[in-house]
Design an enzyme around this catalytic site. Structure first.
Site, PDB file in Angstrom:
ATOM      1  N   SER A  97       0.817  -1.206   0.000  1.00 49.75           N
ATOM      2  CA  SER A  97       0.000   0.000   0.000  1.00 49.75           C
ATOM      3  C   SER A  97       0.850   1.254   0.000  1.00 49.75           C
ATOM      4  CB  SER A  97      -0.982  -0.006   1.173  1.00 49.75           C
ATOM      5  OG  SER A  97      -0.393  -0.527   2.319  1.00 49.75           O
ATOM      6  N   HIS A 110      -3.794  -3.737  -5.537  1.00 48.35           N
ATOM      7  CA  HIS A 110      -4.015  -3.218  -4.186  1.00 48.35           C
ATOM      8  C   HIS A 110      -5.459  -3.430  -3.743  1.00 48.35           C
ATOM      9  CE1 HIS A 110      -4.103   0.321  -1.206  1.00 48.35           C
ATOM     10  NE2 HIS A 110      -3.566  -0.725  -0.633  1.00 48.35           N
ATOM     11  N   GLU A 119      -7.214  -1.354  -6.722  1.00 47.07           N
ATOM     12  CA  GLU A 119      -6.393  -0.462  -7.542  1.00 47.07           C
ATOM     13  C   GLU A 119      -5.391  -1.329  -8.298  1.00 47.07           C
ATOM     14  OE1 GLU A 119      -6.292   3.699  -4.964  1.00 47.07           O
ATOM     15  OE2 GLU A 119      -4.871   2.130  -4.423  1.00 47.07           O
ATOM     16  N   ASN A 160      -5.309   5.990  -0.877  1.00 46.88           N
ATOM     17  CA  ASN A 160      -4.567   6.353   0.338  1.00 46.88           C
ATOM     18  C   ASN A 160      -3.991   7.756   0.248  1.00 46.88           C
ATOM     19  OD1 ASN A 160      -5.242   4.019   1.570  1.00 46.88           O
ATOM     20  ND2 ASN A 160      -3.315   2.960   1.153  1.00 46.88           N
TER      21      ASN A 160
HETATM   22  P1  NAI Z   1       0.086  -9.140   8.208  1.00 46.48           P
HETATM   23  O1  NAI Z   1       1.176  -8.764   9.141  1.00 46.48           O
HETATM   24  O2  NAI Z   1      -1.260  -9.422   8.744  1.00 46.48           O
HETATM   25  O3  NAI Z   1       0.536 -10.425   7.373  1.00 46.48           O
HETATM   26  C1  NAI Z   1       1.793 -10.609   6.800  1.00 46.48           C
HETATM   27  C2  NAI Z   1       2.029 -12.115   6.696  1.00 46.48           C
HETATM   28  O4  NAI Z   1       3.146 -12.323   5.863  1.00 46.48           O
HETATM   29  C3  NAI Z   1       2.317 -12.770   8.029  1.00 46.48           C
HETATM   30  O5  NAI Z   1       1.460 -13.879   8.207  1.00 46.48           O
HETATM   31  C4  NAI Z   1       3.776 -13.215   7.904  1.00 46.48           C
HETATM   32  O6  NAI Z   1       4.017 -14.435   8.589  1.00 46.48           O
HETATM   33  C5  NAI Z   1       3.901 -13.395   6.412  1.00 46.48           C
HETATM   34  N1  NAI Z   1       5.259 -13.297   5.903  1.00 46.48           N
HETATM   35  C6  NAI Z   1       6.206 -12.412   6.241  1.00 46.48           C
HETATM   36  N2  NAI Z   1       7.320 -12.651   5.509  1.00 46.48           N
HETATM   37  C7  NAI Z   1       7.063 -13.673   4.694  1.00 46.48           C
HETATM   38  C8  NAI Z   1       7.789 -14.378   3.705  1.00 46.48           C
HETATM   39  N3  NAI Z   1       9.027 -14.056   3.408  1.00 46.48           N
HETATM   40  N4  NAI Z   1       7.166 -15.390   3.053  1.00 46.48           N
HETATM   41  C9  NAI Z   1       5.911 -15.736   3.346  1.00 46.48           C
HETATM   42  N5  NAI Z   1       5.182 -15.117   4.288  1.00 46.48           N
HETATM   43  C10 NAI Z   1       5.743 -14.097   4.937  1.00 46.48           C
HETATM   44  O7  NAI Z   1       0.066  -7.987   7.105  1.00 46.48           O
HETATM   45  P2  NAI Z   1      -1.150  -7.470   6.229  1.00 46.48           P
HETATM   46  O8  NAI Z   1      -1.886  -6.431   6.956  1.00 46.48           O
HETATM   47  O9  NAI Z   1      -1.878  -8.627   5.679  1.00 46.48           O
HETATM   48  O10 NAI Z   1      -0.374  -6.727   5.050  1.00 46.48           O
HETATM   49  C11 NAI Z   1       0.273  -7.416   4.025  1.00 46.48           C
HETATM   50  C12 NAI Z   1       0.554  -6.475   2.876  1.00 46.48           C
HETATM   51  O11 NAI Z   1      -0.670  -5.906   2.424  1.00 46.48           O
HETATM   52  C13 NAI Z   1       1.429  -5.305   3.224  1.00 46.48           C
HETATM   53  O12 NAI Z   1       2.228  -5.010   2.118  1.00 46.48           O
HETATM   54  C14 NAI Z   1       0.471  -4.174   3.503  1.00 46.48           C
HETATM   55  O13 NAI Z   1       1.016  -2.923   3.257  1.00 46.48           O
HETATM   56  C15 NAI Z   1      -0.591  -4.482   2.457  1.00 46.48           C
HETATM   57  N6  NAI Z   1      -1.916  -3.970   2.746  1.00 46.48           N
HETATM   58  C16 NAI Z   1      -2.427  -4.004   4.016  1.00 46.48           C
HETATM   59  C17 NAI Z   1      -3.702  -3.517   4.272  1.00 46.48           C
HETATM   60  C18 NAI Z   1      -4.279  -3.592   5.636  1.00 46.48           C
HETATM   61  O14 NAI Z   1      -5.245  -2.872   5.910  1.00 46.48           O
HETATM   62  N7  NAI Z   1      -3.758  -4.423   6.516  1.00 46.48           N
HETATM   63  C19 NAI Z   1      -4.514  -2.922   3.199  1.00 46.48           C
HETATM   64  C20 NAI Z   1      -3.915  -2.994   1.902  1.00 46.48           C
HETATM   65  C21 NAI Z   1      -2.657  -3.476   1.703  1.00 46.48           C
END
Ligand code: NAI
Length: 734
Positions: free
Chosen positions: A441, A462, A474, A512
Site C-alpha cells: 500500500s 491493491h 487499484e 490512500n
Molecule cells: P500481516 O502482518 O497481517 O501479514 C503478513 C504475513 O506475511 C504474516 O502472516 C507473515 O508471517 C507473512 N510473511 C512475512 N514474511 C514472509 C515471507 N518471506 N514469506 C511468506 N510469508 C511471509 O500484514 P497485512 O496487513 O496482511 O499486510 C500485508 C501487505 O498488504 C502489506 O504489504 C500491507 O502494506 C498491504 N496492505 C495491508 C492492508 C491492511 O489494511 N492491513 C490494506 C492494503 C494493503
C-alpha cells in the site's frame, strides 16, 4: 396501450413488433419470448415495453389461448431489469410517474390474463424483470449459479415501481419482502425457492418445458405457505406497527437521512397486504416518481453506470480482454493475503497460499471453512460447490507448486527488501509469462520490480481491508508494466467480484493519497480541542461510513503512521502530518487492535468482535493547551476534512493518476466509502462549484491555526486545476 407521450423512442430503435416473439409450441400454449434484436443482454427499454404491450394485445384477443409462458431468448438470458439510461435521463416528475404507471399497467395485464401464466426465468433477473415474473401466476427459475433474482432498486435510489412493492409482500409475506427490498439483495436459486420468491427450479435445458407443463396443468406446483410470523404481520396492524418502528430505527441509524428510498419502500411494503392492489399501485407510482427525479437517485445511477462500464472495459488498446488467470498463488497469510486467497477460492479461482509460519495458514483455513459452511447453510451454494470452494484453497509453508501459478500476489510485511526477495525467488520458479503482483500500500511498484528479471510482468494489485467487503482494487501500472499484464490483473479483479481502477505508480496510489490529508486534518482538529465524537459524527452525517478518527482506530496507529511518513517523504510539506499519531503510538496506543485509540474498544461477548466504546480519556493529554484561535464551527470542520481531500484529488487528475474524474469518483466511493448518494468526490465538488471550493480553501489557508503549522498552509494552496476551473467556470464532469 401507447408509450407515454413525453418520451421518445431513440431513432435507432428496432421496428415495432421485433423485440417480442410469440411461439406456439403446442395447441393453446403461447410462448412469449423477450428477444430484442438490438441488445445482447435485454433490458426493459422503451422498445421492449412497446413490443410487450403489442404481444399482450395479441394474447388478450386470442380465443383459443389456454396458457402463457414468458421466457427470455435463452434459459440464462431473461431481462436485466429496467433501462438505467432512461432512469438517468428523466427529470420531470409527471413523466416519471407516467412511465412508472405504464410499466405497472403493462405487468398488471399479465396478472389479469384469464389463463395460467408462468415466467420461465434465469441468469440475472433483477428489478423490472423480477417484477414481470411476480405478475405471472408461477415462476420457474433456471437452476444455475448465474441465476440471481430480486429487487435491487433501492440501491439506485428508487423502489420497485412496476408492482414489485405490492406483489412481493403478497407472495412471500411482509417481513421477507422488507428484507429483500430494503437490502436490494439478489437471491440464488435455492434461497429464492426457500423464500417462496420462485415456485420451482429447473435445469436450464428443461426450463421452458417445465414452465409449459406447469402452465398447461401437466405438473402441479409445490404449494408454498408463508411462515407463521409473516402471516401474523400480514394480517395484524399492531404487529405491522411494531415491525415498522424497528425497521425505521435501523434505517435512520444506517442512512443518516441521506437515502429516502428505503423509507418510501418501507411504507409501501408495510401497507401492501392490507391495501387493495390498485390503490397500492397508485401509491407506488407516486413514490417512484418522487424518488426517480431526486439527486440521490441520479448520483446512485451514475455510480451504477460507472461500475458497469468498469466491468465492460476491455483494458487493451486493441479492444481485446486480458488473459484469464485460473490459478493464483498468494504469499503471506496475514489479514490481506488470507482474505485474497479465500476470496479467490470462493469465486472459482484456485489459490495456493503460503506463509513462513503455520499458524496464519491454519487460521486462514479455519475462516474459509466457516465461511463456506455458512454459505451452504444459507443455501447460497450447493454441497458440491462448497466442496469445490474448500478444495480450491491450498496451503503450503514453502513455495512448492507455485511454478504452476499464472499469477502470484505477495502480501507479506511492508518492507521493500522482503518483498523483493520473495518476488525474486518466485520469478526464478515461475513460468515465463506468469505475473508477479504486489499488494503493497505504500511502496512503489517500480522499486519492487527493480532487479527482477521481467519488470514488465510486475503489477500492483491493491486490495482494501476487509478484502471480502471492499469493492475496489487499484491495479497499479508501474513504468515498465506491460499492458497485457495490467489487463490480466484487471480481469482477475473482476472475476473476484471487484471493480478495478487503473492507477499510476505514485505514493499512496489514489485512495490512500486522498485519505492522507483527510485523516491528518481530523487528527489536527482533535489536537485543537474539537470533540472526537463531534468530528466523527459530522463526517458520518456528511455520508461517510465511519468518521475519520474511527477509521484511524480501525486502520491502526502503526499502519497510519507508516503511511503518513511515506506520503510526507514523497509529497513534502503539504503531506506533513501532526505528531499526534506518533505520540499516541509512543504512549502504547495502537487503535482498535490494541483495544484503545481515540476510542476504547472492547470485545462484544455476543459477536466476539471488538466494539467501539466511549472516547478514550488517555488521548486527552494530546489536546493542545491554551485558547483556540478559530471557531471550529461545523462548516469549518467539514471544509478542513473534505476540501483537503478534494484539493489532492485535483492534483491527482492533473498528474493523470487515474484516467479521469469518473474513475476517481468510482474509486472514492468503492475504496473509502465516500458518500454514495453524492455520487463521488468530484461530483460532490461540482455541486459546490470550483469558485466556492477555491474561496473556502483560501479561507482555511489564512486561518491563524493553519498558518501556525510548521509547514504552513501548503496543503490548502489550491491545485492549478481548481484555479483554472474557478476562473473559467469549469466542472469536473463536463
Ligand atoms: P500481516 O502482518 O497481517 O501479514 C503478513 C504475513 O506475511 C504474516 O502472516 C507473515 O508471517 C507473512 N510473511 C512475512 N514474511 C514472509 C515471507 N518471506 N514469506 C511468506 N510469508 C511471509 O500484514 P497485512 O496487513 O496482511 O499486510 C500485508 C501487505 O498488504 C502489506 O504489504 C500491507 O502494506 C498491504 N496492505 C495491508 C492492508 C491492511 O489494511 N492491513 C490494506 C492494503 C494493503
Amino acid at each position: 396501450m401507447n408509450l407515454p407521450a413525453g418520451i421518445a423512442l431513440p431513432n435507432d430503435a428496432p421496428a415495432a413488433g421485433t423485440c417480442v416473439k410469440i411461439e406456439r409450441p403446442e395447441a393453446g400454449l403461447a410462448l412469449v419470448r423477450l428477444d430484442p434484436p438490438h441488445r445482447k443482454m435485454p433490458v426493459f427499454d422503451l422498445a421492449l415495453m412497446r413490443d410487450f404491450a403489442l404481444a399482450l394485445d395479441e394474447l388478450e384477443a386470442d380465443k383459443g389461448l389456454r396458457a402463457v409462458v414468458i421466457a427470455g431468448r435463452e434459459p440464462l438470458t431473461f431481462v436485466a431489469g429496467a433501462d438505467v439510461d432512461v432512469i438517468a435521463s428523466i427529470t420531470d416528475r409527471a413523466l416519471a410517474r407516467e412511465l412508472g404507471r405504464f410499466g405497472e399497467l403493462l405487468f398488471d395485464r399479465v396478472a389479469r390474463l384469464s389463463v395460467p401464466t408462468v415466467a420461465a426465468v434465469g441468469g440475472p433477473v433483477p428489478g423490472g424483470a423480477c417484477e414481470l415474473a411476480l405478475a405471472a401466476r408461477w415462476i420457474v427459475l433456471a437452476d444455475d449459479k448465474r441465476s440471481r433474482i430480486g429487487l435491487p432498486e433501492v440501491r439506485l435510489g428508487i423502489l420497485p415501481g412496476w408492482g414489485g412493492s405490492q406483489r412481493l409482500p403478497r407472495r412471500i409475506g411482509t417481513p421477507a419482502a422488507l428484507e429483500a427490498i430494503l437490502t436490494g439483495r439478489l437471491y440464488g436459486p435455492r434461497e429464492a425457492l426457500k423464500l417462496g420468491l420462485v415456485d420451482r427450479l429447473a435445469a436450464p435445458e428443461n426450463l421452458v418445458r417445465i414452465a409449459s407443463d406447469l402452465a398447461l396443468g401437466r405438473e402441479m406446483p409445490r404449494s408454498f405457505k408463508k411462515p407463521l410470523p409473516a402471516r401474523i404481520v400480514d394480517s395484524n396492524s399492531l404487529a405491522r406497527s411494531f415491525v415498522e418502528r424497528q425497521v425505521r430505527t435501523k434505517l435512520e441509524r444506517e442512512t443518516h437521512g441521506h437515502y429516502p428510498a428505503p423509507f418510501a419502500a418501507l411504507e409501501l411494503v408495510l401497507r401492501a397486504t392490507s391495501t387493495p392492489l390498485e390503490q397500492g399501485l397508485e401509491a407506488e407510482a407516486d413514490a417512484l416518481a418522487t424518488l426517480a427525479i431526486s439527486p440521490e437517485c441520479k448520483s446512485l445511477v451514475t455510480l451504477f453506470r460507472l461500475s458497469e462500464e468498469a466491468k465492460k472495459t476491455k483494458f487493451l488498446a486493441d479492444g481485446s480482454e486480458g488473459k484469464r488467470l485460473a490459478r493464483i498463488g498468494v504469499i503471506g497469510a496475514g489479514v490481506m493475503g488470507a482474505g485474497i486467497a479465500r476470496l479467490a477460492a470462493e469465486k472459482g479461482v484456485t489459490a495456493r497460499l503460503s506463509d513462513v509460519a503455520r499458524a496464519p495458514l491454519d487460521a486462514a483455513l479455519h475462516v474459509h471453512r466457516k465461511e463456506v459452511g455458512r454459505q451452504l447453510a444459507k443455501r447460497r451454494v450447493q454441497k458440491h460447490e462448497a466442496d469445490a470452494a474448500l478444495d480450491r484453497l491450498e496451503l503450503t509453508e514453502g513455495l512448492v507448486g507455485f511454478d504452476r501459478c499464472d499469477l502470484v500476489v505477495e502480501a507479506v510485511v511492508e518492507r521493500l527488501d522482503v518483498k523483493q526477495k520473495v518476488l525474486g525467488e518466485l520469478a526464478r520458479r515461475m513460468a515465463d509469462d506468469a505475473l508477479l503482483a504486489t499488494n503493497t500500500s505504500s511502496l512503489s511498484v517500480d522499486s519492487i520490480a527493480e532487479g527482477l528479471p521481467h519488470p514488465e510482468r510486475v503489477v500492483g494489485m491493491h486490495f482494501f481491508n476487509p478484502v471480502a467487503q471492499m469493492p475496489l482494487v487499484e491495479v497499479v501500472r508501474g513504468k515498465r508494466t506491460a499492458d497485457w499484464a495490467v489487463a490480466a490483473v484487471a480481469k482477475l479483479a473482476l472475476e473476484l467480484g471487484k471493480t478495478p481502477v487503473i492507477c499510476a505508480d505514485v505514493p499512496g496510489f489514489l485512495v490512500n493519497r486522498l485519505l492522507g490529508p483527510y485523516l491528518d486534518e481530523a487528527a489536527r482538529l482533535f489536537v485543537a480541542g474539537v470533540d472526537p465524537e463531534h468530528i466523527d459524527s459530522l463526517a458520518r452525517d456528511f455520508g461517510m461510513p465511519m468518521g475519520p478518527l474511527e477509521l484511524l482506530d480501525e486502520v491502526g496507529f502503526d499502519v497510519a503512521a507508516h503511511a503518513a511518513e511515506s506520503l510526507a517523504a514523497a509529497y513534502g510539506p503539504r503531506m506533513h502530518s501532526a505528531k499526534l499519531i506518533h505520540d499516541a503510538l509512543a504512549a502504547g496506543l495502537k487503535g482498535k487492535k490494541g483495544g484503545a485509540g481515540f476510542y476504547l474498544h472492547a470485545l462484544d461477548p455476543k459477536t466476539k468482535k471488538a466494539k467501539r466504546g466511549a472516547v478514550n480519556p488517555a488521548m486527552a493529554r494530546f489536546v493542545a493547551p491554551g485558547k483556540r484561535t478559530i471557531d471550529y464551527g461545523e462548516a469549518t470542520i467539514l471544509d478542513q476534512l473534505f476540501l483537503t481531500m478534494l484539493n489532492e484529488a485535483a492534483r491527482c487528475l492533473e498528474e493523470g493518476v487515474v484516467a479521469g474524474p469518473r474513475e476517481l469518483d468510482l474509486a472514492s466511493v468503492f475504496g473509502m466509502g465516500f458518500a454514495p448518494f453524492r455520487g463521488g468526490l468530484l461530483r460532490w465538488a461540482d455541486t459546490l462549484g470550483a469558485k466556492d471550493a477555491l474561496a473556502r480553501l483560501r479561507r482555511i489557508a489564512g486561518a491563524p491555526d493553519v498558518l501556525a503549522r510548521p509547514e504552513g498552509a501548503a496543503r490548502f494552496q489550491p491545485a492549478m486545476l481548481l484555479q483554472t476551473m474557478a476562473e473559467h467556470g469549469g466542472r469536473f464532469h463536463g
